[in-house]
Write a protein that holds these residues in place. Sequence first.
Motif, PDB file in Angstrom:
ATOM      1  N   PHE B  11       0.772  -1.278  -0.221  1.00 44.09           N
ATOM      2  CA  PHE B  11       0.110  -0.011  -0.021  1.00 44.09           C
ATOM      3  C   PHE B  11       0.795   1.180  -0.077  1.00 44.09           C
ATOM      4  CE2 PHE B  11      -3.259  -2.769   2.152  1.00 44.09           C
ATOM      5  CZ  PHE B  11      -4.107  -2.707   1.186  1.00 44.09           C
ATOM      6  N   ASP B  12       0.798   2.068  -0.957  1.00 45.40           N
ATOM      7  CA  ASP B  12       1.646   3.210  -0.907  1.00 45.40           C
ATOM      8  C   ASP B  12       3.036   2.992  -0.849  1.00 45.40           C
ATOM      9  OD1 ASP B  12      -0.867   4.408  -0.966  1.00 45.40           O
ATOM     10  OD2 ASP B  12      -0.832   4.398   1.280  1.00 45.40           O
ATOM     11  N   VAL B  16       2.969  -4.606   2.992  1.00 49.15           N
ATOM     12  CA  VAL B  16       2.028  -5.098   3.886  1.00 49.15           C
ATOM     13  C   VAL B  16       1.998  -6.625   4.043  1.00 49.15           C
ATOM     14  CG1 VAL B  16      -0.266  -5.193   4.869  1.00 49.15           C
ATOM     15  CG2 VAL B  16       0.653  -3.105   3.953  1.00 49.15           C
ATOM     16  N   PRO B  35      -0.387  -9.258  16.069  1.00 48.40           N
ATOM     17  CA  PRO B  35      -0.567  -7.624  16.270  1.00 48.40           C
ATOM     18  C   PRO B  35      -1.255  -6.995  15.244  1.00 48.40           C
ATOM     19  CG  PRO B  35       1.725  -8.110  16.570  1.00 48.40           C
ATOM     20  CD  PRO B  35       0.959  -9.347  16.058  1.00 48.40           C
ATOM     21  N   SER B  36      -1.951  -6.013  15.772  1.00 47.61           N
ATOM     22  CA  SER B  36      -2.844  -4.979  14.810  1.00 47.61           C
ATOM     23  C   SER B  36      -2.042  -4.575  13.667  1.00 47.61           C
ATOM     24  CB  SER B  36      -3.567  -3.975  15.694  1.00 47.61           C
ATOM     25  OG  SER B  36      -4.467  -3.149  14.733  1.00 47.61           O
ATOM     26  N   GLY B  37      -2.409  -4.682  12.468  1.00 50.29           N
ATOM     27  CA  GLY B  37      -1.734  -3.946  11.537  1.00 50.29           C
ATOM     28  C   GLY B  37      -0.586  -4.651  10.880  1.00 50.29           C
ATOM     29  N   THR B  38      -0.729  -5.992  11.142  1.00 52.75           N
ATOM     30  CA  THR B  38       0.417  -6.741  10.396  1.00 52.75           C
ATOM     31  C   THR B  38       0.046  -7.443   9.313  1.00 52.75           C
ATOM     32  OG1 THR B  38      -0.110  -8.407  11.851  1.00 52.75           O
ATOM     33  CG2 THR B  38       1.646  -7.420  12.563  1.00 52.75           C
ATOM     34  N   GLY B  39      -1.047  -7.002   8.621  1.00 48.65           N
ATOM     35  CA  GLY B  39      -1.469  -7.809   7.301  1.00 48.65           C
ATOM     36  C   GLY B  39      -2.313  -8.979   7.209  1.00 48.65           C
ATOM     37  N   LYS B  40      -2.957  -9.323   8.455  1.00 49.39           N
ATOM     38  CA  LYS B  40      -3.797 -10.445   8.663  1.00 49.39           C
ATOM     39  C   LYS B  40      -4.829 -10.452   7.610  1.00 49.39           C
ATOM     40  CE  LYS B  40      -4.323 -10.078  13.024  1.00 49.39           C
ATOM     41  NZ  LYS B  40      -3.868  -8.888  13.365  1.00 49.39           N
ATOM     42  N   SER B  41      -5.782  -9.213   7.895  1.00 47.74           N
ATOM     43  CA  SER B  41      -6.936  -8.947   6.837  1.00 47.74           C
ATOM     44  C   SER B  41      -6.407  -8.998   5.570  1.00 47.74           C
ATOM     45  CB  SER B  41      -7.718  -7.588   7.461  1.00 47.74           C
ATOM     46  OG  SER B  41      -8.013  -7.744   8.444  1.00 47.74           O
ATOM     47  N   THR B  42      -5.369  -8.399   5.295  1.00 47.19           N
ATOM     48  CA  THR B  42      -4.797  -7.999   3.812  1.00 47.19           C
ATOM     49  C   THR B  42      -4.488  -9.662   3.281  1.00 47.19           C
ATOM     50  OG1 THR B  42      -3.827  -5.974   4.492  1.00 47.19           O
ATOM     51  CG2 THR B  42      -3.200  -6.776   2.384  1.00 47.19           C
ATOM     52  N   GLU B 165     -11.789 -12.162  11.502  1.00 45.20           N
ATOM     53  CA  GLU B 165     -12.319 -11.514  12.784  1.00 45.20           C
ATOM     54  C   GLU B 165     -13.839 -11.382  12.913  1.00 45.20           C
ATOM     55  OE1 GLU B 165     -10.471  -8.415  14.798  1.00 45.20           O
ATOM     56  OE2 GLU B 165      -8.852  -8.257  13.602  1.00 45.20           O
ATOM     57  N   HIS B 197      -8.919 -12.924  17.483  1.00 42.00           N
ATOM     58  CA  HIS B 197      -8.282 -12.443  18.490  1.00 42.00           C
ATOM     59  C   HIS B 197      -8.698 -13.480  19.939  1.00 42.00           C
ATOM     60  CE1 HIS B 197      -5.897  -9.109  16.854  1.00 42.00           C
ATOM     61  NE2 HIS B 197      -7.249  -8.596  16.392  1.00 42.00           N
TER      62      HIS B 197
HETATM   63  N1  LIG Z   1      -6.652  -0.016   1.682  1.00 42.30           N
HETATM   64  C1  LIG Z   1      -5.602   0.471   2.428  1.00 42.30           C
HETATM   65  N2  LIG Z   1      -4.812   1.394   2.128  1.00 42.30           N
HETATM   66  C2  LIG Z   1      -3.536   1.737   2.807  1.00 42.30           C
HETATM   67  N3  LIG Z   1      -3.173   1.123   3.717  1.00 42.30           N
HETATM   68  C3  LIG Z   1      -3.692   0.021   3.890  1.00 42.30           C
HETATM   69  C4  LIG Z   1      -5.079  -0.445   3.502  1.00 42.30           C
HETATM   70  N4  LIG Z   1      -5.466  -1.668   4.082  1.00 42.30           N
HETATM   71  C5  LIG Z   1      -4.539  -1.760   4.892  1.00 42.30           C
HETATM   72  N5  LIG Z   1      -3.712  -1.061   5.034  1.00 42.30           N
HETATM   73  C6  LIG Z   1      -2.466  -0.978   5.925  1.00 42.30           C
HETATM   74  O1  LIG Z   1      -2.005  -2.288   5.841  1.00 42.30           O
HETATM   75  C7  LIG Z   1      -1.518  -2.727   7.060  1.00 42.30           C
HETATM   76  C8  LIG Z   1      -2.296  -4.040   7.241  1.00 42.30           C
HETATM   77  O2  LIG Z   1      -3.603  -3.862   7.472  1.00 42.30           O
HETATM   78  P1  LIG Z   1      -4.389  -5.057   7.947  1.00 42.30           P
HETATM   79  O3  LIG Z   1      -5.864  -4.514   7.939  1.00 42.30           O
HETATM   80  O4  LIG Z   1      -4.044  -6.374   7.035  1.00 42.30           O
HETATM   81  O5  LIG Z   1      -3.975  -5.427   9.391  1.00 42.30           O
HETATM   82  P2  LIG Z   1      -4.487  -6.711  10.531  1.00 42.30           P
HETATM   83  O6  LIG Z   1      -3.238  -7.448  10.855  1.00 42.30           O
HETATM   84  O7  LIG Z   1      -5.845  -7.032   9.915  1.00 42.30           O
HETATM   85  O8  LIG Z   1      -4.850  -5.771  11.734  1.00 42.30           O
HETATM   86  P3  LIG Z   1      -6.162  -5.882  12.508  1.00 42.30           P
HETATM   87  O9  LIG Z   1      -5.811  -6.704  13.706  1.00 42.30           O
HETATM   88  O10 LIG Z   1      -6.177  -4.456  13.350  1.00 42.30           O
HETATM   89  O11 LIG Z   1      -7.258  -6.152  11.937  1.00 42.30           O
HETATM   90  C9  LIG Z   1      -2.013  -1.691   7.952  1.00 42.30           C
HETATM   91  O12 LIG Z   1      -0.637  -0.803   8.311  1.00 42.30           O
HETATM   92  C10 LIG Z   1      -2.816  -0.897   7.362  1.00 42.30           C
HETATM   93  O13 LIG Z   1      -2.938   0.650   7.758  1.00 42.30           O
END
Ligand SMILES: Nc1ncnc2c1ncn2[C@@H]1O[C@H](COP(=O)(O)OP(=O)(O)OP(=O)(O)O)[C@@H](O)[C@H]1O
Lengths: 216, 244
Positions: B11-12, B16, B35-42, B165, B197
């Motif tokens: 992303f940008d 991720v 942890p939050s923001g580590t790319g699990k959802s991605t 989640e 979680h």
């Molecule tokens: N559409 C997007 N544009 C820019 N950055 C993004 C986008 N989607 C996710 N990110 C960034 O990518 C990183 C991973 O996001 P992701 O949602 O995969 O984390 P996560 O592990 O699911 O976190 P959480 O536990 O909080 O759900 C984060 O830093 C987030 O800010």
Amino acid sequence: MLGLVPVILGYVPLTLAMASAAMVLALVLAVALAVERVFRVPVLDQLVLLFISFFRGTPLLVQLFLFYYGLPQVMSFLTAIDGVTAAIMGLTLHFAAYMAETIRAAIIGVDRSQWEAAQSIGMTQGQMMRRVILPQAARVAAPTLVNYFIDMIKGTSLAFTLGVTEMMGAAQKEAAGSFLYFEAFLVVAVIYWIMVEGLSQAQRALEIRLNKAYAR
Amino acid sequence: MIRIEGLTKRFDGTAVLNAIDLEIAKGERVVVIGPSGTGKSTLLRCINFLDRPDAGRITVGDISVDATRAGRADILALRRATAFVFQNYGLFAHRTALENIMEALVTVQKRPRAEAEAQARRILKEIGLADKADSYPASLSGGQQQRVGIGRAMAIGAQLMLFDEPTSALDPEWVGEVLDLMRSVAAQRQTMLIVTHEMRFAREIADRVIFMEGGRIVEQGPPAQIFDAPQDPRLQRFLARVSA
Ligand SMILES: Nc1ncnc2c1ncn2[C@@H]1O[C@H](COP(=O)(O)OP(=O)(O)OP(=O)(O)O)[C@@H](O)[C@H]1O
Ligand SMILES: [Mg+2]
């Protein structure tokens, strides 16, 4: 004066027919324009923007004159078009431009979760728009679209200026024969008013129906 | 069999997902923690092309898609072989519970309406919502909505179910019923990739737990190993924090 009423009432079907035809055509065109604006097809997008800009940026009366009196001079195949057809075309293009913006805003307003859910179950873009996005956008756009339909009904009176004998034309003729100008145009005004009031009632019923799914 | 190779998403300009490799056996339940923001959802979203990966290959059964070359047909095929359960349910707001479950069957799989409805009613019974067939999402509790969300995913008959989640948006009182439903899905040997979680649930349901941080898989193994004998200091710190 009461003799005027049935004469002018006789033209209500023409008014409703012109407005309904223009509304259906405008809706189809507006949905197409709106969907294009959402997906922004290269080149086409510029053309659509130009179309919307022109038809929103110039008066309906000027557009009608341009089509009916102007265009046939440069495109001779258009000379066969009668006033009613020209009025329907003009109303269609003019209102499609406005309605496209309303529909576009409603489409964009549909929650992102709805788009993603549709994609996740493997819908094509067409299926997603038809089955999920447009039905939800319709609910948001409906009240505004009904308002445009009301404007359209009133706008059909401009067909008078294209030589069509509709309610205004009929009133004008009756008045010229009897000198009952005030009465003739008052009858026209009241008939329009009643039609619009009827539509406002229908609008409320439609809103209740469309909001059924969202009641808690 | 599901195989993910070199899956990368930026992303940008910021990576991720960093060349993720992952294989999931048929019927395996894999839970992703981190942890939050580590790319699990991605990771989950890229598998379904809700986010388009920048590189990598995704193979689900006999569908294999190279991210850099994937066309519209590849993406549809992949999405039709997988199902996604969203944190915020993502139910179609203008359709009843029954219609939500039928939608993919009728529109995507082109099954006859009567057959689709019969199957949707079976699923409604399975998720304990037979009496809510004609209810719209807005009139259902969070737990009921998420059960319909899972029912919609079950209907597809996907080779892989992705859960992002599924209980995080729920009031605590509804979490149990959703986890129960996921247990019963798991009992049918459905292949599942779950981000959660809920650590106790993870330990109980997972065949394998994956710990992600910074867009990488840092450690993975059976739940007993991950939770009771974590190796990597980052995983140790994470577990200390979530159990505190
Ligand atoms: N559409 C997007 N544009 C820019 N950055 C993004 C986008 N989607 C996710 N990110 C960034 O990518 C990183 C991973 O996001 P992701 O949602 O995969 O984390 P996560 O592990 O699911 O976190 P959480 O536990 O909080 O759900 C984060 O830093 C987030 O800010
Ligand atoms: Mg997440």
